[in-house]
Design a protein around this motif. Structure first.
Motif, PDB file in Angstrom:
ATOM      1  N   LYS A  71       0.761  -1.269   0.021  1.00 13.51           N
ATOM      2  CA  LYS A  71      -0.062   0.042  -0.103  1.00 13.51           C
ATOM      3  C   LYS A  71       0.778   1.371   0.087  1.00 13.51           C
ATOM      4  O   LYS A  71       1.779   1.439   0.834  1.00 13.51           O
ATOM      5  CB  LYS A  71      -0.851   0.152   1.258  1.00 13.51           C
ATOM      6  N   GLY A 129      -1.195   4.133  -1.168  1.00 15.05           N
ATOM      7  CA  GLY A 129      -2.452   5.132  -1.297  1.00 15.05           C
ATOM      8  C   GLY A 129      -3.504   4.476  -1.279  1.00 15.05           C
ATOM      9  O   GLY A 129      -3.676   3.365  -1.037  1.00 15.05           O
ATOM     10  N   GLY A 130      -4.556   5.294  -1.795  1.00 16.34           N
ATOM     11  CA  GLY A 130      -5.979   4.859  -1.709  1.00 16.34           C
ATOM     12  C   GLY A 130      -6.319   3.540  -2.462  1.00 16.34           C
ATOM     13  O   GLY A 130      -7.114   2.910  -2.311  1.00 16.34           O
ATOM     14  N   ASP A 187      -6.567   0.580  -0.862  1.00 16.05           N
ATOM     15  CA  ASP A 187      -7.645   0.252   0.216  1.00 16.05           C
ATOM     16  C   ASP A 187      -8.812   0.011  -0.995  1.00 16.05           C
ATOM     17  O   ASP A 187      -9.624  -0.860  -0.370  1.00 16.05           O
ATOM     18  CB  ASP A 187      -8.111   1.541   0.696  1.00 16.05           C
ATOM     19  N   SER A 242      -0.841  12.102   4.807  1.00 19.33           N
ATOM     20  CA  SER A 242      -0.696  12.177   3.448  1.00 19.33           C
ATOM     21  C   SER A 242       0.326  11.819   2.634  1.00 19.33           C
ATOM     22  O   SER A 242       1.499  11.825   3.399  1.00 19.33           O
ATOM     23  CB  SER A 242      -1.062  13.783   2.959  1.00 19.33           C
ATOM     24  N   ARG A 243       0.420  11.531   1.425  1.00 18.96           N
ATOM     25  CA  ARG A 243       1.614  11.304   0.662  1.00 18.96           C
ATOM     26  C   ARG A 243       2.111  13.061   0.583  1.00 18.96           C
ATOM     27  O   ARG A 243       1.246  13.687   0.248  1.00 18.96           O
ATOM     28  CB  ARG A 243       1.348  11.003  -0.819  1.00 18.96           C
ATOM     29  N   LYS A 279      -0.912  17.066  -3.330  1.00 16.11           N
ATOM     30  CA  LYS A 279      -2.025  17.338  -2.032  1.00 16.11           C
ATOM     31  C   LYS A 279      -1.641  18.521  -1.520  1.00 16.11           C
ATOM     32  O   LYS A 279      -2.398  18.838  -0.487  1.00 16.11           O
ATOM     33  CB  LYS A 279      -1.172  16.315  -1.243  1.00 16.11           C
ATOM     34  N   LEU A 317       1.384  13.905   9.379  1.00  9.30           N
ATOM     35  CA  LEU A 317       2.029  12.442   8.934  1.00  9.30           C
ATOM     36  C   LEU A 317       2.174  12.152   7.568  1.00  9.30           C
ATOM     37  O   LEU A 317       1.305  12.581   7.101  1.00  9.30           O
ATOM     38  CB  LEU A 317       1.183  11.347   9.801  1.00  9.30           C
ATOM     39  N   GLY A 318       3.280  11.764   7.040  1.00 10.38           N
ATOM     40  CA  GLY A 318       3.324  11.708   5.717  1.00 10.38           C
ATOM     41  C   GLY A 318       4.753  11.146   5.213  1.00 10.38           C
ATOM     42  O   GLY A 318       5.774  11.431   6.026  1.00 10.38           O
ATOM     43  N   LYS A 330       6.979   9.457   7.585  1.00  9.76           N
ATOM     44  CA  LYS A 330       7.053   7.800   7.487  1.00  9.76           C
ATOM     45  C   LYS A 330       5.693   7.303   7.282  1.00  9.76           C
ATOM     46  O   LYS A 330       4.769   8.159   7.096  1.00  9.76           O
ATOM     47  CB  LYS A 330       7.508   7.315   8.984  1.00  9.76           C
ATOM     48  N   PHE A 331       5.543   6.217   6.947  1.00  4.92           N
ATOM     49  CA  PHE A 331       4.169   5.436   6.252  1.00  4.92           C
ATOM     50  C   PHE A 331       3.970   4.750   7.807  1.00  4.92           C
ATOM     51  O   PHE A 331       4.388   3.770   7.903  1.00  4.92           O
ATOM     52  CB  PHE A 331       4.300   4.712   5.149  1.00  4.92           C
ATOM     53  N   ASP A 332       2.919   4.982   8.321  1.00  4.27           N
ATOM     54  CA  ASP A 332       2.551   4.124   9.639  1.00  4.27           C
ATOM     55  C   ASP A 332       0.932   4.249   9.805  1.00  4.27           C
ATOM     56  O   ASP A 332       0.402   5.193  10.076  1.00  4.27           O
ATOM     57  CB  ASP A 332       3.313   5.050  10.628  1.00  4.27           C
ATOM     58  N   GLY A 351     -10.169  10.446  -3.031  1.00  5.49           N
ATOM     59  CA  GLY A 351      -9.691  10.774  -1.382  1.00  5.49           C
ATOM     60  C   GLY A 351     -10.391  10.006  -0.732  1.00  5.49           C
ATOM     61  O   GLY A 351     -11.784  10.027  -0.745  1.00  5.49           O
ATOM     62  N   LEU A 352      -9.629   9.313   0.288  1.00  2.00           N
ATOM     63  CA  LEU A 352     -10.331   8.568   1.318  1.00  2.00           C
ATOM     64  C   LEU A 352     -10.516   9.196   2.802  1.00  2.00           C
ATOM     65  O   LEU A 352     -11.225   9.004   3.569  1.00  2.00           O
ATOM     66  CB  LEU A 352      -9.650   7.235   1.343  1.00  2.00           C
ATOM     67  N   ASN A 353      -9.076   9.829   3.016  1.00  2.00           N
ATOM     68  CA  ASN A 353      -9.127  10.659   4.265  1.00  2.00           C
ATOM     69  C   ASN A 353     -10.039  11.368   4.579  1.00  2.00           C
ATOM     70  O   ASN A 353     -10.415  11.378   5.892  1.00  2.00           O
ATOM     71  CB  ASN A 353      -7.616  11.114   4.425  1.00  2.00           C
ATOM     72  N   TYR A 359     -12.917   9.081   5.802  1.00  2.57           N
ATOM     73  CA  TYR A 359     -12.574   8.506   7.148  1.00  2.57           C
ATOM     74  C   TYR A 359     -12.677   9.606   8.268  1.00  2.57           C
ATOM     75  O   TYR A 359     -13.245   9.369   9.207  1.00  2.57           O
ATOM     76  CB  TYR A 359     -11.072   8.007   7.341  1.00  2.57           C
TER      77      TYR A 359
HETATM   78  P1  ADP Z   1      -3.832   8.859  -2.340  1.00  5.93           P
HETATM   79  O1  ADP Z   1      -4.477   7.599  -2.806  1.00  5.93           O
HETATM   80  O2  ADP Z   1      -3.865   9.743  -3.527  1.00  5.93           O
HETATM   81  O3  ADP Z   1      -2.341   8.738  -1.880  1.00  5.93           O
HETATM   82  P2  ADP Z   1      -6.078   8.776  -0.685  1.00  5.93           P
HETATM   83  O4  ADP Z   1      -6.740   9.852   0.449  1.00  5.93           O
HETATM   84  O5  ADP Z   1      -7.019   8.442  -1.627  1.00  5.93           O
HETATM   85  O6  ADP Z   1      -4.853   9.339  -1.268  1.00  5.93           O
HETATM   86  O7  ADP Z   1      -5.816   7.619   0.167  1.00  5.93           O
HETATM   87  C1  ADP Z   1      -4.699   7.631   1.054  1.00  5.93           C
HETATM   88  C2  ADP Z   1      -4.606   6.445   1.945  1.00  5.93           C
HETATM   89  O8  ADP Z   1      -3.186   6.258   2.442  1.00  5.93           O
HETATM   90  C3  ADP Z   1      -5.403   6.523   3.495  1.00  5.93           C
HETATM   91  O9  ADP Z   1      -5.726   5.371   3.580  1.00  5.93           O
HETATM   92  C4  ADP Z   1      -4.288   6.913   4.209  1.00  5.93           C
HETATM   93  O10 ADP Z   1      -4.660   6.824   5.353  1.00  5.93           O
HETATM   94  C5  ADP Z   1      -2.885   6.290   3.625  1.00  5.93           C
HETATM   95  N1  ADP Z   1      -1.692   7.110   3.912  1.00  5.93           N
HETATM   96  C6  ADP Z   1      -1.169   8.207   3.294  1.00  5.93           C
HETATM   97  N2  ADP Z   1      -0.131   8.534   3.713  1.00  5.93           N
HETATM   98  C7  ADP Z   1       0.095   7.804   4.804  1.00  5.93           C
HETATM   99  C8  ADP Z   1       1.157   7.896   5.688  1.00  5.93           C
HETATM  100  N3  ADP Z   1       2.203   8.399   5.772  1.00  5.93           N
HETATM  101  N4  ADP Z   1       1.127   6.811   6.634  1.00  5.93           N
HETATM  102  C9  ADP Z   1      -0.067   5.908   6.849  1.00  5.93           C
HETATM  103  N5  ADP Z   1      -1.174   5.968   5.999  1.00  5.93           N
HETATM  104  C10 ADP Z   1      -0.859   6.896   4.888  1.00  5.93           C
END
Ligand code: ADP
Length: 482
Positions: free
Chosen positions: A15, A17-18, A21, A305-306, A311, A333-334, A360-362, A386-388, A391
């Motif tokens: 994973k 990003g979205g 999911d 976010s990334r 973004k 966080l990103g 980090k990615f966490d 966009g999912l966040n 959520y």
């Molecule tokens: P995109 O797919 O463009 O990155 P979305 O909002 O559709 O954006 O999905 C991002 C997903 O990735 C979400 O589930 C979000 O929680 C997760 N995510 C993004 N960056 C991080 C991070 N640094 N650590 C953990 N989860 C992350």
């Protein structure tokens, strides 16, 4: 229906990003409706760590290249939630540090890596069962659609099998030098601007848009935006041409993973009726980010976010000096683009009492931010789905967004405060700042704020509606090709 998914990511195995999911959530919902779903992703090093010794289903599928043949194994990733996972195992292609590249750039052989992946999926189905429909995702799997209508054109088993392409992000297209045609053994007469060629490059996503039976993207608004020069990334003409086969279907949220009433990663559970747990989550988040002495009146703004210009981080950086004057703290966080990792780390070092960043990615921290923040910031320049923000609504964390793509479809700001968040249009950082100021103003009015939180928490963005829209698209393309 028998559906084969091909994608470069699927949670929890791989994973960024979205996409991951959706490729995890949508198949489960389809399975719940009684459909047979198989999902193929590459057997990356990260996947191999999680599933070290999977049963081998196919010992060798042959993928010819111009220089020599390559061979991939298909391994069994298990069956969970009614969905069968398969991994395409090619160590020379996928046993690497990361999925797509290093911080200094993409892997130079990505065309071969995902070309191989796409062909391996097609080959695998010839042994494991031909589906009724292929559902492929983004440029990394778009070549499935291209191969089906070119290299496999004369294969009778695929003649009536349609392919649906879902675009999760049209900004990433998979563009490669012309010689890629030869490397992947594609005929040169497909290197024209009505097929794979785009400004003298081979463009995988364009190929997918042209050769798929239907194209979907992850919000209604983004389906419209893709047809404009502002958002089409040069493919707007192609999207306009395929307008009749282009559908915007909003991403669903997986509420078994993202739900404050049952979330295992957060300090306390809560619901719209019993919000006390959210305070506990807020304290836990502030602690996790090292903030001290933050009063209840101070707004906690979260970002997950990334780190990418897409973004809207340039907007965030631009307003930072004004933002830190406000009664708020910012927990970010990103990871991603080095430029923003450095910029945001420097800003946090300058304002440690107001701004903290974890690079980090966490997933656990992501959940803590959703639960513990009062507001969620997502000022994307463009945002397919966009999912966040979805959520955030569930967690009673009020989104502040730019009105684009899925953000515009899901977040509603009303002059009388009866919406579920705050949004601004245009490409102007000061408009973001005023949207944040509006949010901070409402935050001071506890009654209004709580009402807004609860309205968001009551909304349902689960898959149940979107999954039916996908089924309708599958039915349509199957019928058109029969
Ligand atoms: P995109 O797919 O463009 O990155 P979305 O909002 O559709 O954006 O999905 C991002 C997903 O990735 C979400 O589930 C979000 O929680 C997760 N995510 C993004 N960056 C991080 C991070 N640094 N650590 C953990 N989860 C992350």
């Amino acid at each position: 229906m028998d559906i084969v998914f091909a994608a470069s990511e699927c949670a929890p195995w791989a994973k960024t990003g979205g996409l991951a999911d959706v490729v995890s959530g949508l198949p489960r919902e389809l399975a719940k409706l009684g459909h047979k779903v198989r999902v193929f992703i590459p057997y990356y090093r990260q996947v191999a760590k999680a599933v070290p010794d999977p049963p081998v289903v196919l010992k060798s599928v042959t993928i010819p290249f111009s220089y020599y043949n390559r061979f991939a194994r298909i391994v069994d990733g298990g069956n969970a939630h009614g969905v069968q996972m398969y991994f395409v195992d090619s160590p020379e292609m996928f046993d690497r540090e990361s999925f797509y590249g290093t911080p200094s750039g993409d892997y130079p052989d990505n065309a071969e890596r995902f070309g191989l992946f796409s062909r391996a999926v097609i080959e695998a189905t010839k042994v494991l069962g031909i589906p009724d429909v292929f559902h492929v995702h983004d440029w990394q799997a778009a070549m499935v659609s291209v191969y089906l209508r070119s290299t496999y054109y004369f294969d009778p088993v695929f003649r009536h099998v349609p392919a649906v392409l879902t675009i999760h992000n049209g900004g990433y297209q998979g563009t490669f030098p012309p010689r890629t045609m030869e490397t992947l053994l594609l005929p040169w007469d497909m290197f024209t601007m009505d097929k794979l060629e785009h400004y003298d490059k081979v463009n995988f996503l364009k190929g997918g848009v042209i050769y798929s039976d239907a194209i979907t993207t992850v919000s209604r608004k983004y389906a419209e935006e893709l047809q404009t020069p502002e958002y089409g990334n040069g493919l707007e003409g192609i999207f306009r041409r395929r307008n009749g086969d282009l559908f915007g279907i909003l991403n669903g949220a997986d509420y078994t993973e993202w739900n404050p009433a049952i979330d295992p990663y957060i300090a306390a559970h809560y619901t719209a009726d019993k919000l006390a747990g959210k305070k506990e989550c807020r304290r836990d988040l502030l602690h996790a980010f090292g903030f001290n002495g933050v009063s209840d009146e101070t707004a906690v703004i979260g970002v997950v976010s990334r780190f990418a210009t897409q973004k809207g981080f340039d907007f965030i950086v631009e307003i930072m000096d004004r933002l830190v004057q406000q009664d708020m703290v910012l927990a970010m966080l990103g990871n991603g683009e080095e430029y923003y990792e450095r910029q945001l780390t420097e800003i946090a070092a300058r304002h440690p009492a107001k701004v903290r960043v974890q690079v980090k990615f966490d997933n656990v921290v992501a959940h803590k931010i959703e639960a513990g923040s009062d507001m969620f910031l997502m000022p994307s320049r463009y945002e397919p789905g966009g999912l966040n923000q979805i959520y955030s609504l569930k967690y009673g964390t009020v989104p502040i967004v730019r009105a684009t793509g899925g953000l515009d479809d899901t977040i509603d700001e009303q002059p009388d405060g009866s919406g579920n968040g705050f949004k601004f249009r245009g490409y102007d950082a000061s408009l973001l700042m005023t949207a944040i100021e509006r949010a901070l103003g409402t935050f001071r009015n506890k009654k209004e704020w709580t009402a807004m939180m609860k309205r968001g928490m009551a909304q349902d963005f689960s898959w149940s509606k979107s999954v039916r829209e996908y089924v309708r698209v599958y039915e349509r393309v199957i019928q058109n090709r029969s």
